[in-house]
Design a protein around this motif. Structure first.
Motif, PDB file in Angstrom:
ATOM      1  N   ALA A  38      22.465  38.062  41.253  1.00  0.00           N
ATOM      2  CA  ALA A  38      21.690  39.022  40.460  1.00  0.00           C
ATOM      3  C   ALA A  38      22.645  39.882  39.642  1.00  0.00           C
ATOM      4  O   ALA A  38      23.841  39.997  39.967  1.00  0.00           O
ATOM      5  CB  ALA A  38      20.843  39.902  41.381  1.00  0.00           C
ATOM      6  N   THR A  39      22.125  40.516  38.618  1.00  0.00           N
ATOM      7  CA  THR A  39      22.974  41.367  37.783  1.00  0.00           C
ATOM      8  C   THR A  39      23.538  42.546  38.569  1.00  0.00           C
ATOM      9  O   THR A  39      24.625  43.030  38.265  1.00  0.00           O
ATOM     10  CB  THR A  39      22.194  41.882  36.564  1.00  0.00           C
ATOM     11  N   ILE A  77      27.809  27.379  36.401  1.00  0.00           N
ATOM     12  CA  ILE A  77      26.755  28.393  36.399  1.00  0.00           C
ATOM     13  C   ILE A  77      25.614  27.951  35.497  1.00  0.00           C
ATOM     14  O   ILE A  77      25.801  27.178  34.563  1.00  0.00           O
ATOM     15  CB  ILE A  77      27.282  29.778  35.957  1.00  0.00           C
ATOM     16  N   SER A  78      24.428  28.482  35.810  1.00  0.00           N
ATOM     17  CA  SER A  78      23.235  28.154  35.038  1.00  0.00           C
ATOM     18  C   SER A  78      22.458  29.434  34.753  1.00  0.00           C
ATOM     19  O   SER A  78      22.275  30.268  35.637  1.00  0.00           O
ATOM     20  CB  SER A  78      22.352  27.185  35.826  1.00  0.00           C
ATOM     21  N   TYR A  79      22.004  29.552  33.515  1.00  0.00           N
ATOM     22  CA  TYR A  79      21.165  30.686  33.129  1.00  0.00           C
ATOM     23  C   TYR A  79      19.696  30.296  33.034  1.00  0.00           C
ATOM     24  O   TYR A  79      18.850  31.119  32.732  1.00  0.00           O
ATOM     25  CB  TYR A  79      21.622  31.263  31.788  1.00  0.00           C
ATOM     26  N   ASP A  80      19.394  29.025  33.287  1.00  0.00           N
ATOM     27  CA  ASP A  80      18.001  28.577  33.176  1.00  0.00           C
ATOM     28  C   ASP A  80      17.477  28.003  34.494  1.00  0.00           C
ATOM     29  O   ASP A  80      16.710  27.060  34.513  1.00  0.00           O
ATOM     30  CB  ASP A  80      17.837  27.568  32.040  1.00  0.00           C
ATOM     31  N   GLY A  81      17.906  28.602  35.592  1.00  0.00           N
ATOM     32  CA  GLY A  81      17.401  28.211  36.899  1.00  0.00           C
ATOM     33  C   GLY A  81      17.880  26.875  37.412  1.00  0.00           C
ATOM     34  O   GLY A  81      17.306  26.318  38.344  1.00  0.00           O
ATOM     35  N   GLY A  82      18.908  26.317  36.823  1.00  0.00           N
ATOM     36  CA  GLY A  82      19.458  25.056  37.306  1.00  0.00           C
ATOM     37  C   GLY A  82      19.106  23.855  36.454  1.00  0.00           C
ATOM     38  O   GLY A  82      19.449  22.734  36.804  1.00  0.00           O
ATOM     39  N   PRO A 124      20.648  37.166  35.400  1.00  0.00           N
ATOM     40  CA  PRO A 124      20.905  36.532  36.699  1.00  0.00           C
ATOM     41  C   PRO A 124      21.367  35.087  36.478  1.00  0.00           C
ATOM     42  O   PRO A 124      20.975  34.458  35.499  1.00  0.00           O
ATOM     43  CB  PRO A 124      19.546  36.578  37.396  1.00  0.00           C
ATOM     44  N   ILE A 125      22.211  34.600  37.363  1.00  0.00           N
ATOM     45  CA  ILE A 125      22.705  33.230  37.232  1.00  0.00           C
ATOM     46  C   ILE A 125      22.540  32.472  38.544  1.00  0.00           C
ATOM     47  O   ILE A 125      22.531  33.052  39.627  1.00  0.00           O
ATOM     48  CB  ILE A 125      24.181  33.178  36.789  1.00  0.00           C
TER      49      ILE A 125
END
Length: 136
Positions: A38-39, A77-82, A124-125
């Motif tokens: 989380a941020t 890392i992913s910014y779109d939920g995987g 979040p990532i």
């Protein structure tokens, strides 16, 4: 005489090339671990040279001292939920991401793309950590 030597040479070559080949499959087992960051998980970090970045430690019990010495870790890392992943180190949205690992954890770092300032990630990532085992 030449014919006999030629036949004898062919027989020797044929016998030598009929050796059985041995295939060794790797006995290693790679593992993948996922974590959500989380941020609010990022904290300000200052290294020995005074450089600042944000960091987030991720506890990984499977990484013991031996694994940290002979194994390897790949982080994405992913910014779109995987749905898509970007392997670190990476610059995304003007943030430079990197990581280090040691026994027990993987630590992610974030700073400005030019390395001059600490910038806290605002999204979040999802983190994919791949443990690559090795037989040393």
């Amino acid at each position: 005489m030449k014919k006999v030597l030629t036949i004898l040479t062919c027989v020797i070559l044929l016998a030598a090339s009929s050796c059985t080949k041995q295939y060794i499959s790797p006995a290693t087992t790679n593992q993948t671990i996922y974590a959500n960051v989380a941020t609010t998980d990022w904290t300000l970090y200052t290294d020995n040279n005074g450089s600042k970045s944000y960091e987030v430690p991720i506890k990984i019990d499977l990484v013991d001292h031996t694994f940290a010495q002979i194994g390897g870790i790949i982080v994405a890392i992913s910014y779109d939920g995987g749905a898509t992943y970007e392997q670190l180190p990476e610059v995304y949205a003007n943030l430079s991401y990197s990581y280090t690992y040691s026994a027990g954890n993987v630590t992610l770092f974030a700073q400005s793309a030019d390395g001059t300032a600490a910038v806290q990630p605002t999204l979040p990532i999802k983190v994919k950590i791949i443990l690559v085992d090795s037989n040393g």
